[in-house]
Write a protein that holds these residues in place. Structure first.
Motif, PDB file in Angstrom:
ATOM      1  N   TRP A   1      57.896  11.952 -25.351  1.00  0.00           N
ATOM      2  CA  TRP A   1      58.441  12.520 -24.127  1.00  0.00           C
ATOM      3  C   TRP A   1      57.804  11.886 -22.899  1.00  0.00           C
ATOM      4  O   TRP A   1      58.485  11.630 -21.910  1.00  0.00           O
ATOM      5  N   ARG A   2      56.494  11.650 -22.972  1.00  0.00           N
ATOM      6  CA  ARG A   2      55.801  11.078 -21.809  1.00  0.00           C
ATOM      7  C   ARG A   2      56.372   9.703 -21.473  1.00  0.00           C
ATOM      8  O   ARG A   2      56.645   9.398 -20.314  1.00  0.00           O
ATOM      9  N   GLU A   3      56.563   8.873 -22.497  1.00  0.00           N
ATOM     10  CA  GLU A   3      57.119   7.536 -22.283  1.00  0.00           C
ATOM     11  C   GLU A   3      58.517   7.622 -21.677  1.00  0.00           C
ATOM     12  O   GLU A   3      58.854   6.881 -20.751  1.00  0.00           O
ATOM     13  N   ILE A   4      59.319   8.538 -22.174  1.00  0.00           N
ATOM     14  CA  ILE A   4      60.680   8.701 -21.663  1.00  0.00           C
ATOM     15  C   ILE A   4      60.645   9.123 -20.196  1.00  0.00           C
ATOM     16  O   ILE A   4      61.390   8.594 -19.372  1.00  0.00           O
ATOM     17  N   LEU A   5      59.782  10.073 -19.866  1.00  0.00           N
ATOM     18  CA  LEU A   5      59.683  10.528 -18.475  1.00  0.00           C
ATOM     19  C   LEU A   5      59.246   9.393 -17.555  1.00  0.00           C
ATOM     20  O   LEU A   5      59.801   9.217 -16.464  1.00  0.00           O
ATOM     21  N   VAL A   6      58.283   8.615 -17.982  1.00  0.00           N
ATOM     22  CA  VAL A   6      57.803   7.499 -17.154  1.00  0.00           C
ATOM     23  C   VAL A   6      58.903   6.453 -16.991  1.00  0.00           C
ATOM     24  O   VAL A   6      59.163   5.972 -15.880  1.00  0.00           O
ATOM     25  N   ASN A   7      59.575   6.109 -18.092  1.00  0.00           N
ATOM     26  CA  ASN A   7      60.620   5.086 -18.023  1.00  0.00           C
ATOM     27  C   ASN A   7      61.850   5.539 -17.249  1.00  0.00           C
ATOM     28  O   ASN A   7      62.633   4.711 -16.788  1.00  0.00           O
ATOM     29  N   SER A   8      62.014   6.841 -17.101  1.00  0.00           N
ATOM     30  CA  SER A   8      63.208   7.345 -16.405  1.00  0.00           C
ATOM     31  C   SER A   8      62.979   7.627 -14.923  1.00  0.00           C
ATOM     32  O   SER A   8      63.894   8.092 -14.245  1.00  0.00           O
ATOM     33  N   ILE A   9      61.811   7.328 -14.405  1.00  0.00           N
ATOM     34  CA  ILE A   9      61.525   7.611 -12.988  1.00  0.00           C
ATOM     35  C   ILE A   9      62.541   6.952 -12.045  1.00  0.00           C
ATOM     36  O   ILE A   9      63.048   7.615 -11.134  1.00  0.00           O
ATOM     37  N   PRO A  10      62.895   5.668 -12.230  1.00  0.00           N
ATOM     38  CA  PRO A  10      63.896   5.087 -11.309  1.00  0.00           C
ATOM     39  C   PRO A  10      65.240   5.824 -11.368  1.00  0.00           C
ATOM     40  O   PRO A  10      65.886   6.020 -10.341  1.00  0.00           O
TER      41      PRO A  10
END
Length: 186
Positions: A1-10
């Protein structure tokens, strides 16, 4: 989930801003927060939602509207076709992935596919997070539009500006694609 949240910031930044814009404009035309939430949840197609705002109050028939929205989002069919094999067998998850295949989610799909992580479970999480950003933006925008005095003059230009930029970027990528194909033949 953390990776997804970081990658979805833009995507979060874009979806929240455009969702807020949609919600505020929707409220300015008399729409309520619950309806804005429902539209964001079920439509999840920013261009179609903004188009619907422009057509609100016109005499366009249901079928005219349907054909217009279908033509506007026709590219999504091809997104789904390219990814069907990565979505696994038919299930509610696969149906959700097909329905939530926006331009941005296609980009995320390609990103995760390149990392070897384009499996159904991971993509459902990615698409869900992006869908959440959109619904939250639409709902918050409508709430703010109903409960605050907001000068919306020029706000509807945000979508026009976005489409001009997307059009320009597509032209650039087509030019690069053609040049790459041409170079491959030489």
């Amino acid at each position: 989930w953390r990776e997804i949240l970081v990658n979805s910031i833009p995507i979060a930044i874009g979806y929240l801003f455009l969702g807020l814009t949609f919600g505020i404009l929707f409220a300015s035309k008399g729409g309520d927060t619950a309806t804005s939430f429902f539209i964001g949840l079920t439509t999840f197609a920013g261009a179609a939602q903004f188009l619907a705002l422009q057509l609100l109050g016109t005499q366009m028939s249901f079928w005219g509207f349907f054909i217009t929205v279908f033509a506007l989002n026709f590219r999504h069919i091809f997104y789904g076709i390219t990814a069907l094999h990565d979505f696994g067998k038919w299930s509610l998850q696969k149906c959700y992935l097909i329905a939530a295949f926006t331009d941005e989610n296609f980009g995320m799909y390609q990103f995760y596919k390149g990392k070897g992580k384009a499996n159904t479970e991971n993509l459902v999480r990615v698409f869900f997070v992006n869908h959440f950003y959109w619904v939250f933006g639409c709902t918050l925008g409508s709430f703010l539009g109903q409960n605050m005095v907001i000068n919306i003059k020029g706000l509807d230009f945000a979508l026009t500006g976005l489409f001009v930029i997307l059009f320009w970027e597509n032209l650039k990528s087509l030019h690069l694609l053609r040049r790459g194909v041409k170079n491959a033949h030489t």
